[in-house]
Design a protein around this motif. Structure first.
Motif, mmCIF file in Angstrom:
data_model
loop_
_atom_site.group_PDB
_atom_site.id
_atom_site.type_symbol
_atom_site.label_atom_id
_atom_site.label_comp_id
_atom_site.label_asym_id
_atom_site.label_seq_id
_atom_site.Cartn_x
_atom_site.Cartn_y
_atom_site.Cartn_z
ATOM 1 N N TYR A 1 8.795 -4.101 -9.784
ATOM 2 C CA TYR A 1 10.095 -4.524 -9.259
ATOM 3 C C TYR A 1 10.282 -4.084 -7.806
ATOM 4 O O TYR A 1 10.953 -4.784 -7.029
ATOM 5 C CB TYR A 1 11.221 -3.960 -10.124
ATOM 6 N N THR A 2 9.713 -2.951 -7.432
ATOM 7 C CA THR A 2 9.824 -2.515 -6.036
ATOM 8 C C THR A 2 9.071 -3.457 -5.113
ATOM 9 O O THR A 2 9.575 -3.859 -4.049
ATOM 10 C CB THR A 2 9.276 -1.086 -5.890
ATOM 11 N N ARG A 3 7.862 -3.837 -5.494
ATOM 12 C CA ARG A 3 7.111 -4.796 -4.681
ATOM 13 C C ARG A 3 7.837 -6.137 -4.610
ATOM 14 O O ARG A 3 7.873 -6.786 -3.550
ATOM 15 C CB ARG A 3 5.704 -4.966 -5.259
ATOM 16 N N LEU B 1 0.835 -1.199 0.000
ATOM 17 C CA LEU B 1 0.000 0.000 0.000
ATOM 18 C C LEU B 1 0.872 1.253 0.000
ATOM 19 O O LEU B 1 0.559 2.241 -0.688
ATOM 20 C CB LEU B 1 -0.923 -0.010 1.217
ATOM 21 N N ARG B 2 1.971 1.220 0.736
ATOM 22 C CA ARG B 2 2.896 2.359 0.722
ATOM 23 C C ARG B 2 3.536 2.522 -0.654
ATOM 24 O O ARG B 2 3.738 3.653 -1.122
ATOM 25 C CB ARG B 2 3.957 2.173 1.810
ATOM 26 N N VAL B 3 3.862 1.407 -1.306
ATOM 27 C CA VAL B 3 4.393 1.493 -2.671
ATOM 28 C C VAL B 3 3.356 2.109 -3.602
ATOM 29 O O VAL B 3 3.685 2.928 -4.475
ATOM 30 C CB VAL B 3 4.810 0.096 -3.170
ATOM 31 N N TRP B 4 2.108 1.733 -3.430
ATOM 32 C CA TRP B 4 1.024 2.286 -4.252
ATOM 33 C C TRP B 4 0.911 3.794 -4.059
ATOM 34 O O TRP B 4 0.760 4.547 -5.030
ATOM 35 C CB TRP B 4 -0.276 1.581 -3.882
ATOM 36 N N LEU B 5 1.008 4.250 -2.814
ATOM 37 C CA LEU B 5 0.930 5.685 -2.546
ATOM 38 C C LEU B 5 2.122 6.423 -3.156
ATOM 39 O O LEU B 5 1.963 7.508 -3.739
ATOM 40 C CB LEU B 5 0.865 5.928 -1.037
ATOM 41 N N VAL B 6 3.313 5.841 -3.034
ATOM 42 C CA VAL B 6 4.489 6.460 -3.652
ATOM 43 C C VAL B 6 4.331 6.498 -5.170
ATOM 44 O O VAL B 6 4.701 7.485 -5.830
ATOM 45 C CB VAL B 6 5.766 5.696 -3.249
ATOM 46 N N THR B 7 3.753 5.447 -5.740
ATOM 47 C CA THR B 7 3.520 5.421 -7.186
ATOM 48 C C THR B 7 2.554 6.517 -7.606
ATOM 49 O O THR B 7 2.771 7.198 -8.620
ATOM 50 C CB THR B 7 2.969 4.047 -7.602
ATOM 51 N N LEU B 8 1.485 6.716 -6.838
ATOM 52 C CA LEU B 8 0.529 7.772 -7.162
ATOM 53 C C LEU B 8 1.191 9.148 -7.106
ATOM 54 O O LEU B 8 0.954 9.999 -7.979
ATOM 55 C CB LEU B 8 -0.654 7.719 -6.201
ATOM 56 N N LEU B 9 2.015 9.374 -6.100
ATOM 57 C CA LEU B 9 2.716 10.657 -6.005
ATOM 58 C C LEU B 9 3.675 10.845 -7.179
ATOM 59 O O LEU B 9 3.785 11.948 -7.737
ATOM 60 C CB LEU B 9 3.475 10.733 -4.678
ATOM 61 N N THR B 10 4.352 9.771 -7.567
ATOM 62 C CA THR B 10 5.274 9.866 -8.701
ATOM 63 C C THR B 10 4.523 10.134 -10.000
ATOM 64 O O THR B 10 4.960 10.936 -10.835
ATOM 65 C CB THR B 10 6.087 8.567 -8.820
ATOM 66 N N LEU B 11 3.383 9.468 -10.180
ATOM 67 C CA LEU B 11 2.576 9.711 -11.377
ATOM 68 C C LEU B 11 2.060 11.148 -11.413
ATOM 69 O O LEU B 11 2.013 11.774 -12.481
ATOM 70 C CB LEU B 11 1.405 8.729 -11.418
ATOM 71 N N ALA C 1 9.303 1.269 1.727
ATOM 72 C CA ALA C 1 8.945 1.394 0.315
ATOM 73 C C ALA C 1 9.847 2.403 -0.389
ATOM 74 O O ALA C 1 10.206 2.213 -1.561
ATOM 75 C CB ALA C 1 7.480 1.809 0.185
ATOM 76 N N VAL C 2 10.227 3.469 0.309
ATOM 77 C CA VAL C 2 11.064 4.501 -0.312
ATOM 78 C C VAL C 2 12.452 3.952 -0.623
ATOM 79 O O VAL C 2 12.980 4.127 -1.734
ATOM 80 C CB VAL C 2 11.150 5.735 0.602
ATOM 81 N N TRP C 3 13.062 3.268 0.343
ATOM 82 C CA TRP C 3 14.404 2.731 0.114
ATOM 83 C C TRP C 3 14.378 1.645 -0.959
ATOM 84 O O TRP C 3 15.257 1.600 -1.829
ATOM 85 C CB TRP C 3 14.976 2.187 1.409
ATOM 86 N N ALA C 4 13.386 0.781 -0.907
ATOM 87 C CA ALA C 4 13.272 -0.250 -1.938
ATOM 88 C C ALA C 4 13.061 0.374 -3.308
ATOM 89 O O ALA C 4 13.598 -0.109 -4.317
ATOM 90 C CB ALA C 4 12.125 -1.203 -1.605
ATOM 91 N N GLY C 5 12.286 1.467 -3.366
ATOM 92 C CA GLY C 5 12.081 2.139 -4.639
ATOM 93 C C GLY C 5 13.355 2.750 -5.187
ATOM 94 O O GLY C 5 13.634 2.664 -6.392
ATOM 95 N N LEU C 6 14.152 3.369 -4.323
ATOM 96 C CA LEU C 6 15.425 3.940 -4.772
ATOM 97 C C LEU C 6 16.373 2.851 -5.263
ATOM 98 O O LEU C 6 17.049 3.008 -6.294
ATOM 99 C CB LEU C 6 16.066 4.731 -3.630
ATOM 100 N N CYS C 7 16.426 1.750 -4.538
ATOM 101 C CA CYS C 7 17.277 0.635 -4.981
ATOM 102 C C CYS C 7 16.786 0.059 -6.306
ATOM 103 O O CYS C 7 17.590 -0.364 -7.148
ATOM 104 C CB CYS C 7 17.306 -0.452 -3.907
ATOM 105 N N THR C 8 15.479 0.055 -6.505
ATOM 106 C CA THR C 8 14.933 -0.472 -7.755
ATOM 107 C C THR C 8 15.298 0.418 -8.929
ATOM 108 O O THR C 8 15.596 -0.076 -10.028
ATOM 109 C CB THR C 8 13.410 -0.608 -7.638
ATOM 110 N N TRP C 9 15.275 1.742 -8.732
ATOM 111 C CA TRP C 9 15.722 2.627 -9.812
ATOM 112 C C TRP C 9 17.176 2.334 -10.174
ATOM 113 O O TRP C 9 17.545 2.329 -11.358
ATOM 114 C CB TRP C 9 15.575 4.091 -9.398
ATOM 115 N N GLY C 10 18.005 2.089 -9.167
ATOM 116 C CA GLY C 10 19.388 1.726 -9.452
ATOM 117 C C GLY C 10 19.494 0.419 -10.216
ATOM 118 O O GLY C 10 20.314 0.288 -11.134
ATOM 119 N N LEU C 11 18.653 -0.554 -9.853
ATOM 120 C CA LEU C 11 18.661 -1.838 -10.558
ATOM 121 C C LEU C 11 18.279 -1.659 -12.024
ATOM 122 O O LEU C 11 18.913 -2.235 -12.923
ATOM 123 C CB LEU C 11 17.696 -2.799 -9.866
ATOM 124 N N ILE C 12 17.249 -0.858 -12.287
ATOM 125 C CA ILE C 12 16.805 -0.651 -13.670
ATOM 126 C C ILE C 12 17.864 0.095 -14.471
ATOM 127 O O ILE C 12 18.112 -0.217 -15.649
ATOM 128 C CB ILE C 12 15.461 0.102 -13.678
#
Length: 344
Positions: free
Chosen positions: A209-211, A139-149, A222-233
């Motif tokens: 990929y973050t989930r 759910l936190r990833v979803w909220l971060v995704t909405l803010l990013t969109l 969710a924020v740290w996992a998201g940042l690491c995922t951007w690095g992975l991509i």
């Protein structure tokens, strides 16, 4: 067999997208559940609309006379009733849409639990357990995704894009009338729409990929996992994006094909059309939704395969780091509260 469990397999493996599709298709109870829940929510909203049309069409129109289309005359005759119906069902529709999105968050955890858990069988039970286990994290990833969109939408349709047009073409406030040709206007518009669409697609892939990273490493930020995922991509763009692109092409291809068939049937509707045509249209729509549910699960499986190969496991504390015992003899772990002595 689940490809995620074949750690010691040295033979050739199928492409990531093919293994993902095969595995997701084999989880029939799961994708049927992912299809049925949104369908049930849609049917709940359809009840008042069906009641309205049943009451209006029962006595005021010749049977099947408005089957092909309800034109402007129909909308004008029943304008107040339609406006009242839309206003009355707007809040219900918004609530059901929110429930559908939350179920999408829940189903993401369920898919990943099934794909990452090193057991077989009872997939529906593991799906429900995974959905509940990861719900608040996802759910936190979803909220971060909405803010990013929202941020991306502002960039491409707000001040940053208008500023770029002003600097490049002298277009004040995004007004493209200063361009000399219509082709230039179309090219700029297509560029804007294309970049916006590609960015949205990249963000959605990033969310998958973050989930997957959160579930694979069993972390909570969710924020740290998201940042690491951007690095992975960024480090592995081909390996991370290629299976997702192939799955998207397969998903869109079948949906477009079904849509073309449905469009042809819809244009042929008339007073002579029977219930079979309507059922066929409904069936084509449901097949498209089922296929989208399968490809959704396949994307999670592909993300799990790629993440398992590229994401390093977290370093776990060694419980034997503090231990006592003679060389070659038994070793005993020590706690901070342990009191011991050594005799010679």
């Amino acid at each position: 067999m689940n490809p995620l469990l074949d750690d010691d397999l040295t033979g050739p493996r199928p492409p990531v997208f093919l293994a993902a599709l095969r595995t997701a298709t084999g989880r029939t109870p799961i994708w049927l559940t992912c299809w049925f829940v949104p369908l049930f929510l849609a049917l709940v909203l359809a009840v008042p609309w069906r009641g309205f049309y049943a009451g209006v069409l029962a006595q005021n129109y010749e049977p099947l006379s408005v089957l092909a289309s309800m034109d402007e005359n129909f909308r004008f005759d029943h304008g107040p009733e339609l406006a009242s119906l839309k206003q009355g069902t707007a809040e219900i529709a918004a609530a059901l849409a929110l429930v559908a999105m939350l179920f999408g968050v829940f189903s993401g955890g369920g898919w990943l639990q099934v794909f990452l858990e090193r057991t077989q069988g009872h997939s529906m039970r593991r799906f429900l357990w995974g959905g509940a286990r990861y719900f608040w994290r996802f759910l936190r990833v979803w909220l971060v995704t909405l803010l990013t969109l929202a941020l991306v939408s502002w960039i491409f349709h707000g001040w940053p894009w208008k500023t770029a047009l002003s600097l490049l073409f002298g277009a004040e406030d995004g007004d493209l009338e200063v361009l000399r040709s219509e082709f230039s206007v179309v090219l700029v518009t297509w560029t804007q729409d294309g970049l916006y669409g590609l960015t949205l697609a990249l963000i959605l892939v990033w969310g998958d990929y973050t989930r997957t990273r959160l579930a694979l490493q069993d972390t909570r930020s969710a924020v740290w996992a998201g940042l690491c995922t951007w690095g992975l991509i960024l480090l592995h763009p081909l390996r991370t994006l290629r299976p997702m692109c192939v799955l998207f092409v397969l998903e869109a291809g079948l949906v477009v094909a079904l849509g073309s068939v449905a469009h042809g049937l819809d244009r042929g509707l008339g007073p002579e059309s029977g219930a079979g045509t309507l059922l066929l249209l409904f069936g084509l729509g449901q097949v498209a939704l089922l296929w989208r549910g399968i490809t959704r699960g396949a994307r999670y499986h592909a993300a799990a395969q790629v993440s398992k190969q590229l994401v390093p496991p977290l370093a776990q504390p060694d419980p034997w780091a503090s231990r006592v015992g003679g060389p070659g003899g038994p070793q005993y772990p020590l706690d901070l509260n342990d009191d011991y002595g050594v005799s010679v």
